[in-house]
Design an enzyme around this catalytic site. Structure first.
Site, PDB file in Angstrom:
ATOM      1  N   CYS A 264      -6.187  -1.277  -6.624  1.00 35.49           N
ATOM      2  CA  CYS A 264      -4.812  -0.999  -7.118  1.00 35.49           C
ATOM      3  C   CYS A 264      -4.358  -2.248  -7.526  1.00 35.49           C
ATOM      4  O   CYS A 264      -4.877  -2.885  -8.231  1.00 35.49           O
ATOM      5  CB  CYS A 264      -4.138  -0.468  -5.819  1.00 35.49           C
ATOM      6  SG  CYS A 264      -4.255  -1.411  -4.275  1.00 35.49           S
ATOM      7  N   ARG A 269      -3.143  -0.163  -1.456  1.00 39.64           N
ATOM      8  CA  ARG A 269      -3.291   1.259  -1.617  1.00 39.64           C
ATOM      9  C   ARG A 269      -4.859   1.672  -1.639  1.00 39.64           C
ATOM     10  O   ARG A 269      -5.193   2.620  -1.218  1.00 39.64           O
ATOM     11  CB  ARG A 269      -2.636   1.734  -2.899  1.00 39.64           C
ATOM     12  CG  ARG A 269      -0.976   1.650  -2.797  1.00 39.64           C
ATOM     13  CD  ARG A 269      -0.397   1.844  -4.276  1.00 39.64           C
ATOM     14  NE  ARG A 269      -0.407   0.614  -4.846  1.00 39.64           N
ATOM     15  CZ  ARG A 269       0.197   0.643  -6.054  1.00 39.64           C
ATOM     16  NH1 ARG A 269       0.648   1.810  -6.710  1.00 39.64           N
ATOM     17  NH2 ARG A 269       0.266  -0.847  -6.719  1.00 39.64           N
TER      18      ARG A 269
END
Length: 314
Positions: A264, A269
């Site tokens: 990410c 994430r």
């Protein structure tokens, strides 16, 4: 009389089917495809929260923690588990840094760490991922967080707990089982590894460049899947039912045995996606690129792709 009984039976069966369809299911430890269950729900946490070997970590920003937190919860934030020696932010902290951090917080090596946040377990998953790489597995993610805690009558406080320093030790030769370095990512873009970009679509296309990145764009050959699609992000922020998750990732055309690397902006994430795939869905070969786009974008010699002129910055 028989036709009346038949109608009643049909109505009961119909009601049962409708009720079953609304159940949100997180697999338990008996599910064969799951190596371990790192999820804990509020009812279980309420029973064990005051045990001396349970250490609850509030993984939110300090100003939020100071306003209100689960009674007895300790505080850690992303910067506490980042290596500050890099020229860019977000890299995973080294073993000695983590040992010092947890020792200073009064956490013992034999304690069970329970982590919660206010971001659908995204930030908590990053800490889970770091600890997994150092082979510390006495950790759970609190599904529902402080909202569920308060709804069930759990005590909250503004008081910072007093702690006694301990000795927290990690293994000297960690497995780094979910970790991918920049060098390994360079190799992955030329082989059959599935690369998952778990950022927003605007970041994936290059339209948006987040703070910390040197430019907009993506790593070549990436497939896009926004991490937040795995949770009710605009609702209670809980994980979606297993059936929905399986459908979501199967649409990418990947199998549970494929080699997969998630990334990410700074590996947060994508830690969440790594958790979902490996612990809830039984994917066998998933790793997370630590530096992610923040690191990759700083090296002009590394290949990138971009579909849009970068117009959004934050």
């Amino acid at each position: 009389m028989n036709w009346r009984i038949s109608i009643v039976l049909l109505l009961v069966l119909s009601a049962c089917k409708k009720e079953k369809a609304t159940v949100i299911h997180v697999p338990d430890q008996t599910t064969e495809s799951i190596e371990n269950n790192y999820i804990i729900e509020v009812d279980e946490l309420l029973k064990i929260a005051k045990e001396p070997t349970i250490k609850i970590i509030d993984f939110r920003k300090a100003e939020i923690y100071n306003q209100e937190h689960i009674e007895g919860a300790l505080h850690i934030w992303r910067t506490d588990v980042e290596d500050p020696t890099y020229p860019y932010n977000g890299m995973m902290a080294g073993r000695e840094q983590l040992e010092t951090l947890f020792s200073d917080l009064g956490i013992d090596t034999n304690d069970t760490i329970i982590i919660y946040d206010d971001n659908a377990l995204c930030d908590s998953s990053r800490l889970w991922w770091i600890l997994q790489n150092y082979d510390f597995t006495n950790v759970k993610l609190f599904h529902g967080g402080i909202t569920d805690w308060k709804n069930k009558g759990g005590m909250v406080s503004k008081e910072v707990p007093k702690v006694t320093k301990t000795v927290f030790k990690l293994t000297d030769t960690p497995s780094m089982k979910y970790y991918v370095s920049k060098t390994e990512m360079e190799e992955a873009i030329t082989d059959n590894t599935i690369i998952l970009d778990t950022r927003s679509y605007d970041e994936f296309t290059g339209k948006r460049q987040k703070k910390g990145a040197a430019k907009g764009g993506r790593i070549p050959n990436s497939k896009h899947i926004d991490w937040s699609l795995a949770v009710h992000y605009h609702g209670d922020k809980k994980i979606k039912p297993t059936e929905e998750l399986n459908q979501l990732y199967s649409e990418l055309g990947i199998s549970k045995s494929d080699p997969i690397i998630a990334y990410c902006h700074s590996g947060v994430r994508s830690s969440h996606t790594t958790f979902i795939l490996t612990q809830l869905l039984g994917y066998k070969n998933v790793k997370n690129y630590d530096g992610s786009w923040t690191e990759w974008s700083h090296f002009d010699e590394l290949p990138t792709e971009q579909d849009s002129v970068t117009t959004l910055f934050n």
